[in-house]
Design a protein around this motif. Structure first.
Motif, PDB file in Angstrom:
ATOM      1  N   MET A 323       0.830  -1.201   0.000  1.00 23.78           N
ATOM      2  CA  MET A 323       0.000   0.000   0.000  1.00 23.78           C
ATOM      3  C   MET A 323       0.865   1.252   0.000  1.00 23.78           C
ATOM      4  O   MET A 323       0.618   2.209  -0.763  1.00 23.78           O
ATOM      5  N   VAL A 324       1.891   1.261   0.828  1.00 18.99           N
ATOM      6  CA  VAL A 324       2.766   2.424   0.896  1.00 18.99           C
ATOM      7  C   VAL A 324       3.600   2.551  -0.382  1.00 18.99           C
ATOM      8  O   VAL A 324       3.805   3.655  -0.906  1.00 18.99           O
ATOM      9  N   ALA A 325       4.071   1.418  -0.922  1.00 24.77           N
ATOM     10  CA  ALA A 325       4.915   1.464  -2.114  1.00 24.77           C
ATOM     11  C   ALA A 325       4.143   1.964  -3.331  1.00 24.77           C
ATOM     12  O   ALA A 325       4.696   2.699  -4.167  1.00 24.77           O
ATOM     13  N   ARG A 326       2.866   1.597  -3.452  1.00 21.42           N
ATOM     14  CA  ARG A 326       2.070   2.025  -4.600  1.00 21.42           C
ATOM     15  C   ARG A 326       1.520   3.431  -4.445  1.00 21.42           C
ATOM     16  O   ARG A 326       0.923   3.976  -5.379  1.00 21.42           O
ATOM     17  N   GLY A 327       1.686   4.018  -3.269  1.00 16.09           N
ATOM     18  CA  GLY A 327       1.170   5.360  -3.047  1.00 16.09           C
ATOM     19  C   GLY A 327      -0.326   5.420  -2.863  1.00 16.09           C
ATOM     20  O   GLY A 327      -0.952   6.463  -3.111  1.00 16.09           O
ATOM     21  N   HIS A 328      -0.934   4.322  -2.398  1.00 18.38           N
ATOM     22  CA  HIS A 328      -2.375   4.279  -2.188  1.00 18.38           C
ATOM     23  C   HIS A 328      -2.777   4.661  -0.771  1.00 18.38           C
ATOM     24  O   HIS A 328      -3.961   4.607  -0.431  1.00 18.38           O
ATOM     25  N   GLY A 329      -1.830   5.023   0.057  1.00 18.38           N
ATOM     26  CA  GLY A 329      -2.144   5.431   1.418  1.00 18.38           C
ATOM     27  C   GLY A 329      -0.987   5.143   2.351  1.00 18.38           C
ATOM     28  O   GLY A 329      -0.017   4.466   1.984  1.00 18.38           O
ATOM     29  N   MET A 330      -1.105   5.670   3.549  1.00 20.26           N
ATOM     30  CA  MET A 330      -0.104   5.438   4.590  1.00 20.26           C
ATOM     31  C   MET A 330      -0.719   4.581   5.691  1.00 20.26           C
ATOM     32  O   MET A 330      -1.917   4.672   5.972  1.00 20.26           O
ATOM     33  N   ALA A 331       0.114   3.766   6.299  1.00 19.77           N
ATOM     34  CA  ALA A 331      -0.360   2.899   7.383  1.00 19.77           C
ATOM     35  C   ALA A 331      -0.766   3.737   8.581  1.00 19.77           C
ATOM     36  O   ALA A 331      -0.066   4.683   8.966  1.00 19.77           O
ATOM     37  N   SER A 332      -1.897   3.390   9.179  1.00 20.72           N
ATOM     38  CA  SER A 332      -2.406   4.090  10.356  1.00 20.72           C
ATOM     39  C   SER A 332      -2.513   3.110  11.514  1.00 20.72           C
ATOM     40  O   SER A 332      -2.087   1.956  11.425  1.00 20.72           O
ATOM     41  N   SER A 333      -3.102   3.578  12.603  1.00 16.69           N
ATOM     42  CA  SER A 333      -3.248   2.705  13.768  1.00 16.69           C
ATOM     43  C   SER A 333      -4.150   1.514  13.462  1.00 16.69           C
ATOM     44  O   SER A 333      -3.928   0.413  13.969  1.00 16.69           O
ATOM     45  N   SER A 334      -5.163   1.707  12.595  1.00 22.65           N
ATOM     46  CA  SER A 334      -6.033   0.586  12.222  1.00 22.65           C
ATOM     47  C   SER A 334      -5.314  -0.426  11.349  1.00 22.65           C
ATOM     48  O   SER A 334      -5.767  -1.566  11.230  1.00 22.65           O
ATOM     49  N   THR A 335      -4.193  -0.047  10.740  1.00 16.18           N
ATOM     50  CA  THR A 335      -3.390  -0.983   9.957  1.00 16.18           C
ATOM     51  C   THR A 335      -2.386  -1.716  10.830  1.00 16.18           C
ATOM     52  O   THR A 335      -2.192  -2.931  10.698  1.00 16.18           O
ATOM     53  N   TYR A 336      -1.746  -0.989  11.743  1.00 16.01           N
ATOM     54  CA  TYR A 336      -0.723  -1.605  12.601  1.00 16.01           C
ATOM     55  C   TYR A 336      -1.323  -2.534  13.653  1.00 16.01           C
ATOM     56  O   TYR A 336      -0.729  -3.561  14.008  1.00 16.01           O
ATOM     57  N   THR A 337      -2.497  -2.186  14.188  1.00 12.33           N
ATOM     58  CA  THR A 337      -3.036  -2.911  15.347  1.00 12.33           C
ATOM     59  C   THR A 337      -3.265  -4.391  15.066  1.00 12.33           C
ATOM     60  O   THR A 337      -2.815  -5.242  15.853  1.00 12.33           O
ATOM     61  N   PRO A 338      -3.971  -4.808  13.982  1.00 13.40           N
ATOM     62  CA  PRO A 338      -4.132  -6.258  13.777  1.00 13.40           C
ATOM     63  C   PRO A 338      -2.816  -6.980  13.533  1.00 13.40           C
ATOM     64  O   PRO A 338      -2.656  -8.138  13.945  1.00 13.40           O
ATOM     65  N   VAL A 339      -1.845  -6.329  12.891  1.00 19.78           N
ATOM     66  CA  VAL A 339      -0.547  -6.958  12.667  1.00 19.78           C
ATOM     67  C   VAL A 339       0.170  -7.192  13.988  1.00 19.78           C
ATOM     68  O   VAL A 339       0.723  -8.275  14.245  1.00 19.78           O
ATOM     69  N   ILE A 340       0.160  -6.204  14.869  1.00 21.80           N
ATOM     70  CA  ILE A 340       0.833  -6.331  16.169  1.00 21.80           C
ATOM     71  C   ILE A 340       0.179  -7.415  17.015  1.00 21.80           C
ATOM     72  O   ILE A 340       0.858  -8.235  17.648  1.00 21.80           O
ATOM     73  N   HIS A 341      -1.150  -7.462  17.011  1.00 22.39           N
ATOM     74  CA  HIS A 341      -1.839  -8.493  17.793  1.00 22.39           C
ATOM     75  C   HIS A 341      -1.527  -9.888  17.255  1.00 22.39           C
ATOM     76  O   HIS A 341      -1.323 -10.827  18.035  1.00 22.39           O
ATOM     77  N   SER A 342      -1.505 -10.035  15.945  1.00 24.54           N
ATOM     78  CA  SER A 342      -1.202 -11.339  15.366  1.00 24.54           C
ATOM     79  C   SER A 342       0.235 -11.772  15.674  1.00 24.54           C
ATOM     80  O   SER A 342       0.492 -12.947  15.946  1.00 24.54           O
ATOM     81  N   LEU A 343       1.170 -10.838  15.657  1.00 23.59           N
ATOM     82  CA  LEU A 343       2.560 -11.166  15.977  1.00 23.59           C
ATOM     83  C   LEU A 343       2.703 -11.589  17.438  1.00 23.59           C
ATOM     84  O   LEU A 343       3.441 -12.535  17.754  1.00 23.59           O
ATOM     85  N   CYS A 344       2.000 -10.916  18.332  1.00 25.11           N
ATOM     86  CA  CYS A 344       2.062 -11.300  19.760  1.00 25.11           C
ATOM     87  C   CYS A 344       1.448 -12.682  19.973  1.00 25.11           C
ATOM     88  O   CYS A 344       1.971 -13.479  20.762  1.00 25.11           O
ATOM     89  N   GLU A 345       0.337 -12.974  19.293  1.00 20.39           N
ATOM     90  CA  GLU A 345      -0.277 -14.292  19.451  1.00 20.39           C
ATOM     91  C   GLU A 345       0.594 -15.392  18.858  1.00 20.39           C
ATOM     92  O   GLU A 345       0.545 -16.536  19.313  1.00 20.39           O
ATOM     93  N   SER A 346       1.402 -15.062  17.842  1.00 23.47           N
ATOM     94  CA  SER A 346       2.285 -16.049  17.224  1.00 23.47           C
ATOM     95  C   SER A 346       3.617 -16.196  17.953  1.00 23.47           C
ATOM     96  O   SER A 346       4.454 -17.015  17.538  1.00 23.47           O
ATOM     97  N   GLY A 347       3.833 -15.420  18.994  1.00 20.39           N
ATOM     98  CA  GLY A 347       5.085 -15.494  19.741  1.00 20.39           C
ATOM     99  C   GLY A 347       6.234 -14.723  19.128  1.00 20.39           C
ATOM    100  O   GLY A 347       7.373 -14.851  19.583  1.00 20.39           O
ATOM    101  N   ARG A 348       5.970 -13.913  18.126  1.00 17.76           N
ATOM    102  CA  ARG A 348       7.015 -13.116  17.476  1.00 17.76           C
ATOM    103  C   ARG A 348       7.045 -11.733  18.130  1.00 17.76           C
ATOM    104  O   ARG A 348       6.672 -10.715  17.556  1.00 17.76           O
ATOM    105  N   VAL A 349       7.518 -11.734  19.370  1.00 14.17           N
ATOM    106  CA  VAL A 349       7.434 -10.530  20.197  1.00 14.17           C
ATOM    107  C   VAL A 349       8.380  -9.455  19.691  1.00 14.17           C
ATOM    108  O   VAL A 349       8.064  -8.261  19.723  1.00 14.17           O
TER     109      VAL A 349
END
Length: 417
Positions: A323-349
């Motif tokens: 998304m950022v590379a194509r210039g279609h928008g910038m990552a926001s808190s609604s973009t980071y939050t599910p990624v961070i939660h999934s990483l914590c649940e997967s043990g990739r702290v």
């Protein structure tokens, strides 16, 4: 010597008579007086001031209805009591009559703006007989825009049957419905789960020689509500059925020669992703690009949330970077939050820690739950802790956001004894 009896006190005016005088005092911005002596600087009323006073009545006496958690369930009761609704209706009619008959220093004839505000206040108060009597008694002043506002208000109050009744009375009130009125009624019916009536209205609009042809917004409203209810239902078969109906409307929209915009694509892609039909979502996304409709951050967030939920966080990160590379928008808190939660649940702290730092450095404040989740996961995994400066900045931002929310939406606190 006989004692003289005290002089009888003058009878106090009834509350119903003081109500218009109180509103007039508010409009004149001076102290309330039951005799209502004219102010030297007051030069009479205007339709705008009368409409402003009428619009303030439901805002002060009738809190808005809470948002429904499941649109298929019956509409919940409003936060206002029946006594408040009766008071708001009586106050609206009393002030409207008073302003029309006894405006000081010159009589102001009733115009469209006060009538529109009074009709909207009566609709919010659910005083339906008084509402329709008012509209019938002032038929020359009733406009299509005023009835559209009434239909929207009745739909928001959970009265779809009465919204339909107001729509069908437009011919009696010498008004012709336009596309916006049809779209407002369809949205009100869908909001209350009345899809059969909404589809019937769409069929009427699609007939040859119809007065109002459907536009892109008409189909977008139906697609959005089909996807929203399909996602909210607990039955997988019912959810698939709703999404199928949304896709069918999407195809019919193209057959009618209407080009879907980014909002229409986002509604359908979000519904497909949340019902785990990601292959079809990819097809819609490719079609979106081939037709020259540029996606935005909402489009990519649907795929990011899906891949985070199904524990394919690498693909979620790939979509975010794309998304950022194509210039279609910038990552926001609604973009980071599910990624961070999934990483914590997967043990990739460690990766979750890096994404939280990247999120904070890009100027996006994490939610309190996300911040505590990463902080506790770092302590449990023995990773390098967050710097004190970063923690202080995040905690100060969370406190400031809570203070702003409390100023906008105050909540009830228990009384300390």
């Amino acid at each position: 010597m006989s004692s003289s009896s005290p002089a009888p006190s003058p009878p106090s005016p009834s509350p119903s008579r003081l109500v218009p005088q109180l509103l007039v005092a508010l409009l004149q911005r001076r102290r309330f007086d039951s005799t209502l002596r004219p102010s030297p600087t007051f030069r009479g009323f205007s339709p705008h001031s009368i409409a402003a006073a009428l619009a303030a009545i439901p805002r002060l006496l009738l809190p808005r209805s809470p948002r429904r958690l499941c649109p298929q369930r019956p509409f919940p009761a409003t936060a206002s009591s029946p006594a408040n609704r009766r008071l708001a209706a009586a106050l609206t009619l009393a002030f409207l009559s008073w302003s029309h008959d006894h405006a000081h220093p010159q009589q102001v004839p009733l115009s469209e703006a006060p009538l529109r505000a009074a009709a909207l206040a009566l609709a919010r108060a659910r005083a339906l007989p008084a509402l329709f009597r008012l509209l019938r008694s002032h038929t020359p002043l009733v406009s299509t825009a005023a009835l559209t506002d009434v239909v929207r208000a009745l739909g928001e109050e959970g009265l779809p049957r009465h919204a339909l009744a107001a729509f069908h009375r437009m011919r009696q009130l010498r008004c012709a419905p336009d596309a916006q009125c049809y779209n407002t009624l369809i949205a009100a019916l869908c909001q209350n789960g009345r899809f059969r009536e909404a589809r019937f209205l769409l069929d009427q609009m699609e007939r040859p020689g119809a007065r109002c042809a459907p536009d892109s917004y008409t189909y977008t409203v139906l697609i959005s509500w089909y996807c929203r209810i399909g996602v909210g239902t607990g039955c997988r078969k019912a959810a698939r059925r709703r999404i199928y109906e949304a896709g069918r409307l999407f195809r019919r929209m193209g057959e009618k020669g209407l080009e879907p915009d980014v909002v229409t694509y986002n509604c359908l892609i979000n519904g497909l992703c949340k019902t785990y039909r990601v292959e079809r979502a990819h097809e819609v996304f490719d079609e979106m690009l081939s037709k020259g409709c540029a996606p935005n951050r909402v489009t990519y967030n649907s795929f990011v949330r899906y891949y985070s939920v199904v524990n394919e966080v690498d693909k979620a990160v790939e979509w975010m970077r794309e998304m950022v590379a194509r210039g279609h928008g910038m990552a926001s808190s609604s973009t980071y939050t599910p990624v961070i939660h999934s990483l914590c649940e997967s043990g990739r702290v460690g990766e979750a820690r890096r994404f939280l730092i990247e999120m904070a450095e890009s100027g996006h404040l994490p939610r309190e739950h996300t911040y505590k989740l990463v902080k506790d996961a770092i302590e449990d995994a023995g990773e390098e802790p967050l710097t004190g400066e970063l923690c202080q900045s995040i905690e100060d931002g969370i406190k400031e956001r809570c203070r702003q929310v409390m100023r906008i939406k105050p909540v009830m606190r228990p009384v300390r004894r």
